[in-house]
Write a protein that holds these residues in place. Structure first.
Motif, PDB file in Angstrom:
ATOM      1  N   GLN A  84     -21.236  30.107  12.881  1.00  9.79           N
ATOM      2  CA  GLN A  84     -22.052  28.931  13.177  1.00  9.79           C
ATOM      3  C   GLN A  84     -23.322  28.985  12.350  1.00  9.79           C
ATOM      4  OE1 GLN A  84     -23.869  28.810  17.125  1.00  9.79           O
ATOM      5  NE2 GLN A  84     -23.388  30.994  17.430  1.00  9.79           N
ATOM      6  N   ILE A  85     -23.867  27.803  12.101  1.00  9.44           N
ATOM      7  CA  ILE A  85     -25.117  27.699  11.360  1.00  9.44           C
ATOM      8  C   ILE A  85     -26.026  26.743  12.119  1.00  9.44           C
ATOM      9  CG2 ILE A  85     -26.234  27.009   9.218  1.00  9.44           C
ATOM     10  CD1 ILE A  85     -23.707  27.637   7.743  1.00  9.44           C
ATOM     11  N   ASN A  86     -27.080  27.285  12.655  1.00  6.93           N
ATOM     12  CA  ASN A  86     -28.083  26.480  13.356  1.00  6.93           C
ATOM     13  C   ASN A  86     -29.442  27.097  13.070  1.00  6.93           C
ATOM     14  OD1 ASN A  86     -29.526  24.806  15.030  1.00  6.93           O
ATOM     15  ND2 ASN A  86     -28.904  25.843  16.920  1.00  6.93           N
ATOM     16  N   VAL A  87     -30.003  26.712  11.922  1.00 11.16           N
ATOM     17  CA  VAL A  87     -31.234  27.325  11.426  1.00 11.16           C
ATOM     18  C   VAL A  87     -32.386  26.349  11.590  1.00 11.16           C
ATOM     19  CG1 VAL A  87     -32.340  28.418   9.448  1.00 11.16           C
ATOM     20  CG2 VAL A  87     -29.858  28.583   9.740  1.00 11.16           C
ATOM     21  N   PRO A  88     -33.500  26.786  12.163  1.00  7.79           N
ATOM     22  CA  PRO A  88     -34.673  25.908  12.246  1.00  7.79           C
ATOM     23  C   PRO A  88     -35.240  25.632  10.862  1.00  7.79           C
ATOM     24  CG  PRO A  88     -35.227  28.112  12.984  1.00  7.79           C
ATOM     25  CD  PRO A  88     -33.737  28.094  12.803  1.00  7.79           C
ATOM     26  N   GLU A  89     -35.941  24.502  10.747  1.00  6.05           N
ATOM     27  CA  GLU A  89     -36.486  24.131   9.447  1.00  6.05           C
ATOM     28  C   GLU A  89     -37.537  25.139   8.965  1.00  6.05           C
ATOM     29  OE1 GLU A  89     -37.970  20.191   9.492  1.00  6.05           O
ATOM     30  OE2 GLU A  89     -36.067  19.274  10.055  1.00  6.05           O
ATOM     31  N   SER A  90     -38.284  25.708   9.896  1.00  4.63           N
ATOM     32  CA  SER A  90     -39.353  26.633   9.535  1.00  4.63           C
ATOM     33  C   SER A  90     -39.096  27.995  10.183  1.00  4.63           C
ATOM     34  CB  SER A  90     -40.714  26.085   9.991  1.00  4.63           C
ATOM     35  OG  SER A  90     -41.739  27.002   9.704  1.00  4.63           O
ATOM     36  N   LEU A  91     -39.110  29.030   9.366  1.00  3.52           N
ATOM     37  CA  LEU A  91     -38.940  30.403   9.851  1.00  3.52           C
ATOM     38  C   LEU A  91     -40.265  31.159   9.701  1.00  3.52           C
ATOM     39  CD1 LEU A  91     -35.469  31.283   8.280  1.00  3.52           C
ATOM     40  CD2 LEU A  91     -35.954  30.835  10.677  1.00  3.52           C
ATOM     41  N   PRO A  92     -40.491  32.191  10.535  1.00  2.00           N
ATOM     42  CA  PRO A  92     -41.764  32.939  10.467  1.00  2.00           C
ATOM     43  C   PRO A  92     -41.799  33.938   9.314  1.00  2.00           C
ATOM     44  CG  PRO A  92     -40.387  33.876  12.158  1.00  2.00           C
ATOM     45  CD  PRO A  92     -39.641  32.660  11.657  1.00  2.00           C
ATOM     46  N   LEU A  93     -41.221  33.547   8.169  1.00  2.00           N
ATOM     47  CA  LEU A  93     -41.193  34.410   6.988  1.00  2.00           C
ATOM     48  C   LEU A  93     -41.640  33.601   5.783  1.00  2.00           C
ATOM     49  CD1 LEU A  93     -37.663  36.058   7.417  1.00  2.00           C
ATOM     50  CD2 LEU A  93     -39.838  37.105   8.001  1.00  2.00           C
ATOM     51  N   THR A  94     -42.305  34.258   4.860  1.00  2.00           N
ATOM     52  CA  THR A  94     -42.590  33.609   3.592  1.00  2.00           C
ATOM     53  C   THR A  94     -41.293  33.540   2.780  1.00  2.00           C
ATOM     54  OG1 THR A  94     -43.124  35.697   2.495  1.00  2.00           O
ATOM     55  CG2 THR A  94     -44.926  34.556   3.638  1.00  2.00           C
ATOM     56  N   ASP A  95     -41.297  32.711   1.747  1.00  2.00           N
ATOM     57  CA  ASP A  95     -40.103  32.607   0.904  1.00  2.00           C
ATOM     58  C   ASP A  95     -39.751  33.959   0.287  1.00  2.00           C
ATOM     59  OD1 ASP A  95     -39.828  29.970   1.505  1.00  2.00           O
ATOM     60  OD2 ASP A  95     -40.629  29.208  -0.397  1.00  2.00           O
ATOM     61  N   ALA A  96     -40.789  34.730  -0.113  1.00  2.00           N
ATOM     62  CA  ALA A  96     -40.533  36.043  -0.712  1.00  2.00           C
ATOM     63  C   ALA A  96     -39.909  36.994   0.304  1.00  2.00           C
ATOM     64  CB  ALA A  96     -41.839  36.630  -1.262  1.00  2.00           C
ATOM     65  N   GLU A  97     -40.413  36.973   1.549  1.00  2.00           N
ATOM     66  CA  GLU A  97     -39.866  37.847   2.590  1.00  2.00           C
ATOM     67  C   GLU A  97     -38.450  37.431   2.953  1.00  2.00           C
ATOM     68  OE1 GLU A  97     -43.832  39.244   5.084  1.00  2.00           O
ATOM     69  OE2 GLU A  97     -42.864  37.346   5.577  1.00  2.00           O
ATOM     70  N   LEU A  98     -38.221  36.126   3.092  1.00  2.00           N
ATOM     71  CA  LEU A  98     -36.880  35.645   3.434  1.00  2.00           C
ATOM     72  C   LEU A  98     -35.890  36.000   2.335  1.00  2.00           C
ATOM     73  CD1 LEU A  98     -35.060  34.035   5.348  1.00  2.00           C
ATOM     74  CD2 LEU A  98     -35.758  31.950   4.134  1.00  2.00           C
ATOM     75  N   CYS A  99     -36.317  35.816   1.095  1.00  2.00           N
ATOM     76  CA  CYS A  99     -35.436  36.136  -0.029  1.00  2.00           C
ATOM     77  C   CYS A  99     -35.133  37.636  -0.066  1.00  2.00           C
ATOM     78  CB  CYS A  99     -36.091  35.677  -1.326  1.00  2.00           C
ATOM     79  SG  CYS A  99     -35.076  35.943  -2.791  1.00  2.00           S
ATOM     80  N   ALA A 100     -36.182  38.491   0.063  1.00  2.44           N
ATOM     81  CA  ALA A 100     -35.982  39.936   0.028  1.00  2.44           C
ATOM     82  C   ALA A 100     -35.095  40.397   1.173  1.00  2.44           C
ATOM     83  CB  ALA A 100     -37.331  40.645   0.088  1.00  2.44           C
ATOM     84  N   LEU A 101     -35.299  39.836   2.351  1.00  4.00           N
ATOM     85  CA  LEU A 101     -34.514  40.231   3.524  1.00  4.00           C
ATOM     86  C   LEU A 101     -33.048  39.863   3.352  1.00  4.00           C
ATOM     87  CD1 LEU A 101     -34.395  41.280   6.457  1.00  4.00           C
ATOM     88  CD2 LEU A 101     -34.949  38.955   7.208  1.00  4.00           C
TER      89      LEU A 101
END
Length: 639
Positions: free
Chosen positions: A526-543
């Motif tokens: 399933q895919i249910n992702v909020p529009e805003s996550l508590p991560l910066t783009d760099a953190e989200l990308c690295a993670l």
């Protein structure tokens, strides 16, 4: 190649200069630990030392020993071992005199009469007396024994015109000197030395330096270890065992001062109810055992920790004032054996720890080995030390060998702990730089993926325009039908993953495409992702890149590779579950990831990001499956 050789030579030159400076100024400092010896004369009649040498010959050194009652003089007979016979009464005063023919500047006498009263004359002129109320003339004295022992020698300055004059010393006779069954008394003149006042001052300076240098080094080591402990505490990587090692250094410093300067120590701090030197020495053994035990692993750690605790209990018990002597002897014997055998046991266990790559014992082993080699060479070079060790071994002197072992282990443990901290700090700083580089690479990777997606979308848009134009220009029905089919496929084109987060879509579509190219079956639960996550783009990308790279790599090594993703919002958390096929082999037998540099940084990056955002992550390994579950608080503030 030439440049590298020049760099090596330059570094060797700088190292040699630094060592030369250090050795030169250390030589200046340690020069004061040796007193001036060429301006002193030993005038004692008996041997001064622990044991009488086999080749020692009696020399009366010009002394005349006699009794004198007013003007009547009676010579005493020498026994050629430093004693004189001929006294019939125990409460008499005897004299010994000689002509001073030694040339010295600022001449000074040094006597060690212990509990005997004395009086000193130079050509019948009184220089010093313990009893000024008497008729202080030669032949009229009736000196008595003191009711206390002197802790320091008697030091008396002599007039500059002393040369050629007669030095006479009066000394009391004590009951303890009676020899049975001989009715006569044997008296032993106290030790006498004549030296320049400069020599005496030099001796005091040398003694102070010999005490202060090791005591200061141990104190400095303790302060440095505490500084390292506080550094780690503020860095949230606390090593509590360093407190034990710092306390060991402090106790050893106190033991050095209290042992060698006891009279001065008491005058500064007054008499204490416990033996400061002995208690500090024994407690230092306890805390050093605790420190070394804390660095062990497995069952030996608990065993030696219990042994150290028992040792400490024994030390505290026999340190209690007024405890019976029998109990003191028993507890002291037990503590010495626990200390010695505990240290030897840890030395045996350190070999196992060294083989298991224990970071502390990896440095401690070579240091203790080097120290042992130096000590063995010292034994071979110094015969007196060799004889001393043989003698102590013959009487099973546990405390002697424990003391020698402590002298070897405390510096080695301190250096090993400091080197371990420096190595970890260098590794941490290097790792931090690599992590920053990895973040930069992740950001660059995200930009490349975003640009690639834009190019693909532009290409699809242009292709649709071209196909529409061709459709309008053709009149052939078959061609028109074919173009209509292509235009429909273009309109139906969409990414594999479509969520409300554009950055996450770019990363997932790129990585899932890479997984498909490697033959990995991809399943999205399933895919249910909020529009805003508590991560910066760099953190989200690295993670996400590190998570998916690890999962894709592990799955690609299995026979039936698969990758399963589940992304959904639950309450106030964004939950991401990544499950992949994994090898059933034990971790130590699995193939290492050789294609990625700085192996292991991926997991550190993941842990670092998660720690900053709630620290909610679970890793589960089954027989042939590996699952990572992450929960990100949507309203969580960064630590």
């Amino acid at each position: 190649m030439r440049k590298n050789i020049l760099n090596i030579l330059f570094y060797m030159f700088v190292l040699a200069v630094c060592l030369s400076f250090s050795l030169f100024f250390c030589r200046i400092l340690f020069a004061y630990t040796v007193p001036i010896q060429d301006a002193s004369y030993e005038l004692s009649l008996s041997w001064e030392g622990e044991a009488l040498p086999d080749d020692w010959q009696y020399d009366q050194k010009g002394w005349t020993v006699f009794l004198q009652n007013e003007t009547q003089t009676t010579l005493l007979t020498a026994d050629e071992f430093g004693g004189f016979n001929g006294i019939l009464e125990s409460e008499q005063t005897f004299y010994f005199s000689r002509t001073l023919t030694e040339m010295l500047e600022n001449p000074t006498l040094r006597l060690e009469p212990a509990d005997h009263s004395i009086a000193i004359f130079l050509d019948d002129e009184l220089l010093y007396t313990d009893d000024p109320k008497q008729d202080n003339r030669i032949g009229y004295l009736a000196l008595t024994m003191l009711d206390w022992n002197r802790m320091e020698p008697v030091v008396v300055s002599i007039p500059p015109d002393y040369y050629g004059k007669t030095l006479t010393i009066a000394q009391s006779v004590g009951m303890e000197q009676q020899q049975d069954p001989d009715p006569f008394f044997t008296v032993y003149p106290c030790s006498v030395s004549l030296f320049s006042n400069y020599s005496y001052e030099s001796g005091l300076i040398a003694k102070s330096f010999r005490i202060a240098i090791p005591a200061s080094l141990y104190l400095g080591a303790g302060v440095l270890l505490l500084a390292v402990f506080l550094w780690q505490l503020f860095s949230q990587k606390t090593d509590w065992s360093l407190l034990f090692l710092a306390l060991t250094s402090f106790l050893w410093s106190a033991q050095c001062i209290a042992t060698d300067t006891l009279p001065y120590y008491l005058s500064y701090f007054s008499r204490l109810p416990v033996d400061v030197a002995g208690t500090a020495h024994d407690l230092s053994t306890t805390v050093l055992l605790l420190f070394l035990a804390s660095r062990l692993t497995g069952k030996p750690r608990s065993f030696f920790a219990i042994a150290a605790t028992l040792h400490g209990i024994c030390v505290l018990l026999y340190a209690i004032p007024d405890i019976p002597a029998a109990y003191i002897f028993l507890l002291l014997s037990i503590s010495e054996k626990i200390g010695l055998y505990g240290m030897l046991g840890i030395l045996i266990c350190m070999i196992r720890e060294w083989k298991q790559k224990n970071s502390f014992y990896r440095f401690f082993c070579p240091l203790i080995t080097a120290g042992s080699i130096v000590f063995m060479i010292w034994i071979l070079v110094v015969p007196a030390l060799r004889q001393e060790i043989v003698q102590q071994f013959s009487i099973s002197a546990t405390s002697y060998f424990l003391w020698k072992l402590m002298l070897l282990m405390i510096p080695a443990a301190t250096l090993a702990a400091l080197i371990e901290w420096i190595a970890k700090e260098i590794s941490r700083r290097t790792e931090a730089k690599l992590l920053i580089q990895q973040y930069g690479l992740a950001q660059a990777s995200l930009e490349n993926l975003r640009r690639h997606q834009e190019e693909v979308m532009m290409l699809h848009h242009d292709m649709k325009k071209h196909l529409t134009f061709l459709r309008q220009k053709t009149s052939d029905k078959a061609t028109a039908d074919y173009l209509d089919e292509l235009i429909g496929q273009q309109q139906e084109f969409s990414p594999v993953v479509q969520s409300r987060n554009q950055t996450l879509d770019i990363i997932l579509n790129a990585k899932l495409g890479e997984a498909a190219d490697k033959g990995i079956a991809v399943e999205i639960v399933q895919i249910n992702v909020p529009e805003s996550l508590p991560l910066t783009d760099a953190e989200l990308c690295a993670l996400m890149i590190n998570l998916l790279d690890n999962a894709i790599f592990a799955a690609s090594k299995t026979k039936m590779p698969f990758l399963r993703l589940d992304m959904h919002q639950k309450d106030d958390f964004f939950v991401f579950i990544c499950e992949n096929s994994a090898s059933s082999d034990p971790p130590e037998k699995s193939v290492k990831k050789e294609t990625v540099p700085q192996h292991g940084l991926g997991l550190k990056i993941i842990e670092q990001i998660i720690n900053q955002h709630g620290n909610l992550m679970e890793m589960t390994r089954l027989f042939d499956t590996y699952r990572v579950t992450i929960a990100l608080p949507l309203c969580h503030s960064r630590k």
